[in-house]
Design a protein around this motif. Structure first.
Motif, PDB file in Angstrom:
ATOM      1  N   SER A 156       0.829  -1.207   0.000  1.00 45.93           N
ATOM      2  CA  SER A 156       0.000   0.000   0.000  1.00 45.93           C
ATOM      3  C   SER A 156       0.861   1.254   0.000  1.00 45.93           C
ATOM      4  O   SER A 156       0.557   2.232  -0.704  1.00 45.93           O
ATOM      5  N   ALA A 157       1.934   1.240   0.769  1.00 45.71           N
ATOM      6  CA  ALA A 157       2.835   2.392   0.795  1.00 45.71           C
ATOM      7  C   ALA A 157       3.512   2.585  -0.557  1.00 45.71           C
ATOM      8  O   ALA A 157       3.680   3.722  -1.028  1.00 45.71           O
ATOM      9  N   LEU A 158       3.889   1.470  -1.217  1.00 43.86           N
ATOM     10  CA  LEU A 158       4.522   1.567  -2.530  1.00 43.86           C
ATOM     11  C   LEU A 158       3.580   2.187  -3.558  1.00 43.86           C
ATOM     12  O   LEU A 158       3.966   3.092  -4.313  1.00 43.86           O
ATOM     13  N   ILE A 159       2.336   1.707  -3.588  1.00 41.10           N
ATOM     14  CA  ILE A 159       1.356   2.268  -4.518  1.00 41.10           C
ATOM     15  C   ILE A 159       1.090   3.740  -4.208  1.00 41.10           C
ATOM     16  O   ILE A 159       0.946   4.578  -5.111  1.00 41.10           O
ATOM     17  N   SER A 160       1.033   4.074  -2.933  1.00 41.26           N
ATOM     18  CA  SER A 160       0.753   5.450  -2.537  1.00 41.26           C
ATOM     19  C   SER A 160       1.861   6.390  -2.969  1.00 41.26           C
ATOM     20  O   SER A 160       1.602   7.494  -3.466  1.00 41.26           O
ATOM     21  N   VAL A 161       3.112   5.965  -2.787  1.00 43.93           N
ATOM     22  CA  VAL A 161       4.236   6.800  -3.218  1.00 43.93           C
ATOM     23  C   VAL A 161       4.204   7.000  -4.729  1.00 43.93           C
ATOM     24  O   VAL A 161       4.467   8.097  -5.239  1.00 43.93           O
ATOM     25  N   HIS A 162       3.863   5.938  -5.455  1.00 45.45           N
ATOM     26  CA  HIS A 162       3.751   6.058  -6.919  1.00 45.45           C
ATOM     27  C   HIS A 162       2.673   7.061  -7.305  1.00 45.45           C
ATOM     28  O   HIS A 162       2.878   7.889  -8.205  1.00 45.45           O
ATOM     29  N   LEU A 163       1.515   7.008  -6.653  1.00 48.37           N
ATOM     30  CA  LEU A 163       0.441   7.947  -6.962  1.00 48.37           C
ATOM     31  C   LEU A 163       0.847   9.380  -6.650  1.00 48.37           C
ATOM     32  O   LEU A 163       0.479  10.310  -7.378  1.00 48.37           O
ATOM     33  N   LEU A 164       1.581   9.564  -5.583  1.00 44.73           N
ATOM     34  CA  LEU A 164       2.047  10.910  -5.259  1.00 44.73           C
ATOM     35  C   LEU A 164       3.027  11.428  -6.313  1.00 44.73           C
ATOM     36  O   LEU A 164       3.002  12.607  -6.678  1.00 44.73           O
ATOM     37  N   ARG A 165       3.887  10.534  -6.812  1.00 40.35           N
ATOM     38  CA  ARG A 165       4.822  10.942  -7.859  1.00 40.35           C
ATOM     39  C   ARG A 165       4.081  11.308  -9.144  1.00 40.35           C
ATOM     40  O   ARG A 165       4.430  12.282  -9.830  1.00 40.35           O
ATOM     41  N   VAL A 166       3.045  10.526  -9.481  1.00 38.04           N
ATOM     42  CA  VAL A 166       2.227  10.842 -10.644  1.00 38.04           C
ATOM     43  C   VAL A 166       1.573  12.201 -10.475  1.00 38.04           C
ATOM     44  O   VAL A 166       1.494  13.006 -11.404  1.00 38.04           O
ATOM     45  N   ARG A 167       1.097  12.479  -9.258  1.00 31.10           N
ATOM     46  CA  ARG A 167       0.452  13.763  -8.977  1.00 31.10           C
ATOM     47  C   ARG A 167       1.435  14.911  -9.146  1.00 31.10           C
ATOM     48  O   ARG A 167       1.090  15.952  -9.727  1.00 31.10           O
ATOM     49  N   MET A 168       2.679  14.719  -8.700  1.00 36.76           N
ATOM     50  CA  MET A 168       3.666  15.783  -8.830  1.00 36.76           C
ATOM     51  C   MET A 168       4.011  16.040 -10.292  1.00 36.76           C
ATOM     52  O   MET A 168       4.184  17.182 -10.717  1.00 36.76           O
ATOM     53  N   ARG A 169       4.108  14.961 -11.082  1.00 36.99           N
ATOM     54  CA  ARG A 169       4.431  15.137 -12.500  1.00 36.99           C
ATOM     55  C   ARG A 169       3.287  15.783 -13.268  1.00 36.99           C
ATOM     56  O   ARG A 169       3.520  16.483 -14.249  1.00 36.99           O
ATOM     57  N   ALA A 170       2.039  15.496 -12.822  1.00 36.34           N
ATOM     58  CA  ALA A 170       0.871  16.025 -13.527  1.00 36.34           C
ATOM     59  C   ALA A 170       0.514  17.435 -13.093  1.00 36.34           C
ATOM     60  O   ALA A 170      -0.417  18.021 -13.638  1.00 36.34           O
ATOM     61  N   ARG A 171       1.217  17.977 -12.129  1.00 38.03           N
ATOM     62  CA  ARG A 171       0.888  19.323 -11.647  1.00 38.03           C
ATOM     63  C   ARG A 171       1.128  20.335 -12.755  1.00 38.03           C
ATOM     64  O   ARG A 171       2.215  20.400 -13.344  1.00 38.03           O
ATOM     65  N   PRO A 172       0.128  21.152 -13.059  1.00 35.43           N
ATOM     66  CA  PRO A 172       0.298  22.129 -14.148  1.00 35.43           C
ATOM     67  C   PRO A 172       1.326  23.194 -13.779  1.00 35.43           C
ATOM     68  O   PRO A 172       1.399  23.651 -12.642  1.00 35.43           O
ATOM     69  N   GLN A 173       2.133  23.549 -14.780  1.00 33.75           N
ATOM     70  CA  GLN A 173       3.154  24.570 -14.565  1.00 33.75           C
ATOM     71  C   GLN A 173       2.534  25.962 -14.692  1.00 33.75           C
ATOM     72  O   GLN A 173       1.638  26.182 -15.521  1.00 33.75           O
ATOM     73  N   PRO A 174       2.984  26.910 -13.870  1.00 34.29           N
ATOM     74  CA  PRO A 174       2.445  28.257 -13.971  1.00 34.29           C
ATOM     75  C   PRO A 174       2.798  28.895 -15.306  1.00 34.29           C
ATOM     76  O   PRO A 174       3.870  28.690 -15.851  1.00 34.29           O
ATOM     77  N   ALA A 175       1.848  29.635 -15.851  1.00 31.09           N
ATOM     78  CA  ALA A 175       2.050  30.302 -17.137  1.00 31.09           C
ATOM     79  C   ALA A 175       3.077  31.418 -16.983  1.00 31.09           C
ATOM     80  O   ALA A 175       3.169  32.079 -15.936  1.00 31.09           O
ATOM     81  N   ASP A 176       3.862  31.602 -18.032  1.00 36.64           N
ATOM     82  CA  ASP A 176       4.853  32.663 -18.005  1.00 36.64           C
ATOM     83  C   ASP A 176       4.172  34.028 -18.073  1.00 36.64           C
ATOM     84  O   ASP A 176       3.205  34.243 -18.821  1.00 36.64           O
ATOM     85  N   VAL A 177       4.658  34.901 -17.270  1.00 41.89           N
ATOM     86  CA  VAL A 177       4.118  36.261 -17.258  1.00 41.89           C
ATOM     87  C   VAL A 177       4.783  37.070 -18.365  1.00 41.89           C
ATOM     88  O   VAL A 177       6.012  37.135 -18.467  1.00 41.89           O
ATOM     89  N   VAL A 178       3.942  37.637 -19.245  1.00 40.51           N
ATOM     90  CA  VAL A 178       4.460  38.430 -20.361  1.00 40.51           C
ATOM     91  C   VAL A 178       4.640  39.869 -19.908  1.00 40.51           C
ATOM     92  O   VAL A 178       3.702  40.442 -19.350  1.00 40.51           O
TER      93      VAL A 178
END
Length: 212
Positions: free
Chosen positions: A190-212
């Motif tokens: 369960s801990a292994l799956i949870s860590v994987h899901l957290l890593r997926v969440r971090m990779r899927a986090r949208p990057q802030p748009a560049d300020v023009v």
């Protein structure tokens, strides 16, 4: 935009709940194993000392919270899969998870019955361990199989992690009482799956748009 943002939060919730569940269940198992070891009656070490009694009480206090976080973990995993899940495997996933929680609570109740006596009865000890190792962990094995199957089919869980899940499920399914402490495999998975899901969440986090 709001529904998409909520879906991005789901893997993080699943990961956090799974990690908390793994820590609580592992702690409860360790405390129970140390306080009421199997074979203590035959070895003449059957007295429930104050220290052991306190360890049992602490383990029993952790089990309900472990069950709550496991249900949250299940719900968050199903939300992550969404409507793409296979109905047959999803039914096995849901049923095995609920039966696991029920048998885990039953094992905790059986273990709690020994607190009434200075010397725990052999029946209460055996009943608690039978519920835990024979029934609860085998339902956990089915849950691991179902989660690994759904996750791998939908690309949520990579192939190596799915293989680890199947190996863990086989160990939980066939080890049983013959291998003491083997029930710790489930919180570790369960801990292994949870860590994987957290890593997926971090990779899927949208990057802030560049300020023009």
């Amino acid at each position: 935009m709001e529904p998409n943002r909520e879906r991005l939060r789901t893997p993080r919730a699943a990961g956090l709940a799974g990690i908390v569940f793994a820590v609580l269940l592992a702690a409860a198992i360790v405390l129970m194993r140390l306080a009421i070891p199997e074979g203590a009656a035959e070895a003449g070490d059957d007295t429930l000392s104050p220290g052991r009694r306190q360890a049992v009480h602490a383990a029993l206090e952790l089990v309900p919270f472990a069950g709550i976080f496991f249900l949250w973990f299940m719900g968050a995993l199903r939300a992550q899969v969404g409507e793409r899940e296979d109905k047959f495997v999803a039914t096995v996933f849901l049923g095995s998870g609920l039966v696991f929680v029920a048998t885990m609570f039953g094992a905790a109740s059986a273990a709690g019955s020994i607190l009434d006596d200075q010397q725990p009865s052999e029946f209460g000890r055996n009943f608690a361990y039978t519920l835990l190792t024979t029934y609860s962990m085998r339902m956990a094995a089915v849950f691991v199989f179902a989660t690994s199957t759904i996750g791998h089919r939908l690309g949520v869980i990579p192939r190596p992690m799915a293989v680890i899940g199947y190996a863990a499920g086989l160990l939980l399914l066939f080890a049983g009482p013959a291998f003491p402490w083997s029930e710790l495999v489930f919180p570790a998975w369960s801990a292994l799956i949870s860590v994987h899901l957290l890593r997926v969440r971090m990779r899927a986090r949208p990057q802030p748009a560049d300020v023009v």
